[in-house]
Design a protein around this motif. Structure first.
Motif, PDB file in Angstrom:
ATOM      1  N   GLU A   1      -4.487  38.149  52.023  1.00 20.73           N
ATOM      2  CA  GLU A   1      -4.838  38.255  53.437  1.00 20.73           C
ATOM      3  C   GLU A   1      -3.627  38.020  54.333  1.00 20.73           C
ATOM      4  O   GLU A   1      -3.421  38.754  55.315  1.00 20.73           O
ATOM      5  CB  GLU A   1      -5.934  37.240  53.775  1.00 20.73           C
ATOM      6  CG  GLU A   1      -7.290  37.529  53.136  1.00 20.73           C
ATOM      7  CD  GLU A   1      -8.250  36.370  53.270  1.00 20.73           C
ATOM      8  OE1 GLU A   1      -7.916  35.393  54.003  1.00 20.73           O
ATOM      9  OE2 GLU A   1      -9.337  36.408  52.647  1.00 20.73           O
TER      10      GLU A   1
ATOM     11  N   ASP B   1       2.251  42.029  57.485  1.00 16.86           N
ATOM     12  CA  ASP B   1       2.841  43.364  57.380  1.00 16.86           C
ATOM     13  C   ASP B   1       2.481  44.186  58.618  1.00 16.86           C
ATOM     14  O   ASP B   1       3.328  44.915  59.160  1.00 16.86           O
ATOM     15  CB  ASP B   1       2.356  44.062  56.115  1.00 16.86           C
ATOM     16  CG  ASP B   1       3.055  45.398  55.886  1.00 16.86           C
ATOM     17  OD1 ASP B   1       4.309  45.400  55.794  1.00 16.86           O
ATOM     18  OD2 ASP B   1       2.364  46.435  55.816  1.00 16.86           O
ATOM     19  N   GLN B   2       1.247  44.063  59.063  1.00 17.22           N
ATOM     20  CA  GLN B   2       0.837  44.773  60.267  1.00 17.22           C
ATOM     21  C   GLN B   2       1.602  44.261  61.494  1.00 17.22           C
ATOM     22  O   GLN B   2       2.006  45.050  62.359  1.00 17.22           O
ATOM     23  CB  GLN B   2      -0.669  44.600  60.485  1.00 17.22           C
ATOM     24  CG  GLN B   2      -1.226  45.372  61.666  1.00 17.22           C
ATOM     25  CD  GLN B   2      -2.730  45.250  61.780  1.00 17.22           C
ATOM     26  OE1 GLN B   2      -3.323  44.295  61.284  1.00 17.22           O
ATOM     27  NE2 GLN B   2      -3.366  46.201  62.432  1.00 17.22           N
ATOM     28  N   LYS B   3       1.830  42.957  61.548  1.00 15.44           N
ATOM     29  CA  LYS B   3       2.514  42.347  62.695  1.00 15.44           C
ATOM     30  C   LYS B   3       4.005  42.686  62.731  1.00 15.44           C
ATOM     31  O   LYS B   3       4.566  42.916  63.805  1.00 15.44           O
ATOM     32  CB  LYS B   3       2.328  40.829  62.641  1.00 15.44           C
ATOM     33  CG  LYS B   3       3.060  40.061  63.729  1.00 15.44           C
ATOM     34  CD  LYS B   3       2.832  38.562  63.584  1.00 15.44           C
ATOM     35  CE  LYS B   3       3.617  37.784  64.639  1.00 15.44           C
ATOM     36  NZ  LYS B   3       3.381  36.308  64.509  1.00 15.44           N
TER      37      LYS B   3
ATOM     38  N   ALA C   1      -1.318  41.086  54.359  1.00 12.01           N
ATOM     39  CA  ALA C   1      -1.830  42.201  55.154  1.00 12.01           C
ATOM     40  C   ALA C   1      -1.637  41.955  56.652  1.00 12.01           C
ATOM     41  O   ALA C   1      -1.204  42.859  57.392  1.00 12.01           O
ATOM     42  CB  ALA C   1      -3.312  42.419  54.845  1.00 12.01           C
ATOM     43  N   GLU C   2      -1.912  40.735  57.094  1.00 16.90           N
ATOM     44  CA  GLU C   2      -1.763  40.412  58.510  1.00 16.90           C
ATOM     45  C   GLU C   2      -0.304  40.472  58.959  1.00 16.90           C
ATOM     46  O   GLU C   2       0.014  41.036  60.015  1.00 16.90           O
ATOM     47  CB  GLU C   2      -2.344  39.024  58.788  1.00 16.90           C
ATOM     48  CG  GLU C   2      -3.853  38.953  58.647  1.00 16.90           C
ATOM     49  CD  GLU C   2      -4.412  37.564  58.879  1.00 16.90           C
ATOM     50  OE1 GLU C   2      -3.710  36.735  59.515  1.00 16.90           O
ATOM     51  OE2 GLU C   2      -5.540  37.287  58.429  1.00 16.90           O
TER      52      GLU C   2
ATOM     53  N   LYS D   1       6.472  52.584  50.130  1.00 22.91           N
ATOM     54  CA  LYS D   1       6.534  52.256  51.559  1.00 22.91           C
ATOM     55  C   LYS D   1       7.811  52.743  52.220  1.00 22.91           C
ATOM     56  O   LYS D   1       7.815  53.158  53.378  1.00 22.91           O
ATOM     57  CB  LYS D   1       6.390  50.751  51.742  1.00 22.91           C
ATOM     58  CG  LYS D   1       6.196  50.320  53.186  1.00 22.91           C
ATOM     59  CD  LYS D   1       5.556  48.949  53.277  1.00 22.91           C
ATOM     60  CE  LYS D   1       4.087  49.010  52.926  1.00 22.91           C
ATOM     61  NZ  LYS D   1       3.366  47.734  53.214  1.00 22.91           N
TER      62      LYS D   1
ATOM     63  N   HIS E   1       8.748  44.703  56.206  1.00 24.11           N
ATOM     64  CA  HIS E   1       7.528  44.945  55.444  1.00 24.11           C
ATOM     65  C   HIS E   1       7.248  43.776  54.510  1.00 24.11           C
ATOM     66  O   HIS E   1       8.173  43.147  53.972  1.00 24.11           O
ATOM     67  CB  HIS E   1       7.638  46.242  54.641  1.00 24.11           C
ATOM     68  CG  HIS E   1       7.590  47.464  55.506  1.00 24.11           C
ATOM     69  ND1 HIS E   1       6.471  47.816  56.241  1.00 24.11           N
ATOM     70  CD2 HIS E   1       8.522  48.412  55.770  1.00 24.11           C
ATOM     71  CE1 HIS E   1       6.710  48.924  56.910  1.00 24.11           C
ATOM     72  NE2 HIS E   1       7.957  49.316  56.641  1.00 24.11           N
TER      73      HIS E   1
ATOM     74  N   SER F   1       5.735  45.189  60.887  1.00 25.56           N
ATOM     75  CA  SER F   1       6.202  46.528  60.514  1.00 25.56           C
ATOM     76  C   SER F   1       6.886  47.250  61.668  1.00 25.56           C
ATOM     77  O   SER F   1       7.798  48.058  61.450  1.00 25.56           O
ATOM     78  CB  SER F   1       5.040  47.360  59.979  1.00 25.56           C
ATOM     79  OG  SER F   1       4.014  47.480  60.959  1.00 25.56           O
TER      80      SER F   1
END
Length: 324
Positions: free
Chosen positions: A159, A165-167, A162-163, A318, A174, A169
């Motif tokens: 979790e 990487d989104q923040k 995922a959080e 990626k 990454h 990127s």
């Protein structure tokens, strides 16, 4: 001419002094160090900005009892050794300080008679993962690989990855969850044991005891000699039953069913309670007695190879195949 005992002792002491002196004269080259905590800030800056070491491994170990023969810090010790080798093979990576606390430490409960475990709540553990990832991004790392050697906490690691990487990127950073450091490695090691007609076991058994025998700098430091005679609890499965269960898991995975696998809670397919049967009295599930350094080397290699392969695969997906 017959040498006197006194002369023999003098020669022996002289040899020991020369060996000690030669060891003191050996200098450490910071260029060979990949562990972040063993570098100065200027050395880290040079490695990132001049040597191109823009990747970092964030690994969680753990502190818990694993039988009366393996030391409490086994997860952390194995993580540090494997992490350093992974970083060296990648060639562009360093290793963050290994976190020695995870979720659900075996043996730890109110008024425990198996003291030594350290744990933190799952929500706190996730916040620590987020903070470590953010710290690595602030330090200038562009690819952050997060993994754990302990079953408890795997969902929280995933979790957090995922959080973050989104923040991150949008800044060109990454973050990756490397499940094979734990999950695939355990399955592959069990298969190795099966194919070599060795006992298949879980906590404190063949896998961990052999790997720490291989990694310990002096005999008895990580694994006490009692591993050869220790009492243990059987896994409750014959090798054939284990193989059938493994094949069934593989078939479900091939069909797209990812539930119920390793690392989804208590670790290695166990229930959420790390002290659930068959782990009854000493945190040991399986037979560690046939453990050897040679087996430990094979186990170590499986873990390192799996981790390097997954890192390269994810980065290629990626960033493109030319990054690594």
């Amino acid at each position: 001419m017959k040498k006197s005992p006194v002369l023999f002792v003098i020669l022996l002491m002289s040899s020991a002094l020369l060996l000690a002196q030669s060891q003191r004269n050996v200098s450490v080259n910071p260029k060979d160090i990949v562990e972040l905590e063993l570098l100065t800030h200027t050395e880290v800056y040079e490695k990132i900005h001049k040597d191109g070491k823009t990747s970092v491994l964030v690994i969680t170990g753990g502190t818990e009892e694993r039988g009366p023969h393996d030391v409490l810090g086994g997860h952390t010790i194995m993580s540090r050794h494997r992490g350093a080798e992974v970083a060296k093979r990648l060639g562009n990576a360093l290793v963050a300080p290994v976190l020695p606390i995870a979720v659900q430490a075996t043996g730890l409960r109110e008024n425990t008679d198996q003291p030594g475990g350290v744990q933190m709540p799952a929500d706190v553990f996730k916040q620590v993962q987020l903070a470590m990832i953010e710290s690595m991004a602030m330090n200038g790392f562009k690819d952050i690989f997060v993994m754990g050697d302990h079953g408890g906490g795997q969902p929280q690691i995933k979790e957090a990855v995922a959080e973050m990487d989104q923040k991150l990127s949008a800044k060109g950073v990454h973050v990756y969850y490397i499940a094979d450091f734990y999950q695939k490695t355990h399955d592959d090691v069990d298969l190795y044991m099966y194919e070599h007609k060795l006992p298949i076991g879980g906590h404190g058994a063949m896998m961990e005891t052999s790997e720490m025998l291989y990694e310990e700098p002096v005999p008895g430091m990580y694994v006490r000699p009692s591993y050869k005679t220790v009492q243990f609890n059987p896994t409750g499965q014959t090798p054939e039953e284990w193989k059938a269960a493994r094949d069934a898991r593989a078939a479900r995975a091939a069909a797209g069913d990812t539930g119920g696998g390793r690392g989804q809670g208590g670790g290695r397919g166990r229930a959420q309670d790390p002290n659930a049967p068959p782990r009854v009295n000493n945190g040991l599930t399986g037979d560690p007695r046939p453990s050897t350094k040679e087996i430990g080397k094979a186990v170590f290699e499986i873990g390192v190879t799996n981790t390097v392969a997954e890192i390269k695969r994810q980065v290629a997906e990626k960033r493109g195949s030319t990054h690594q």
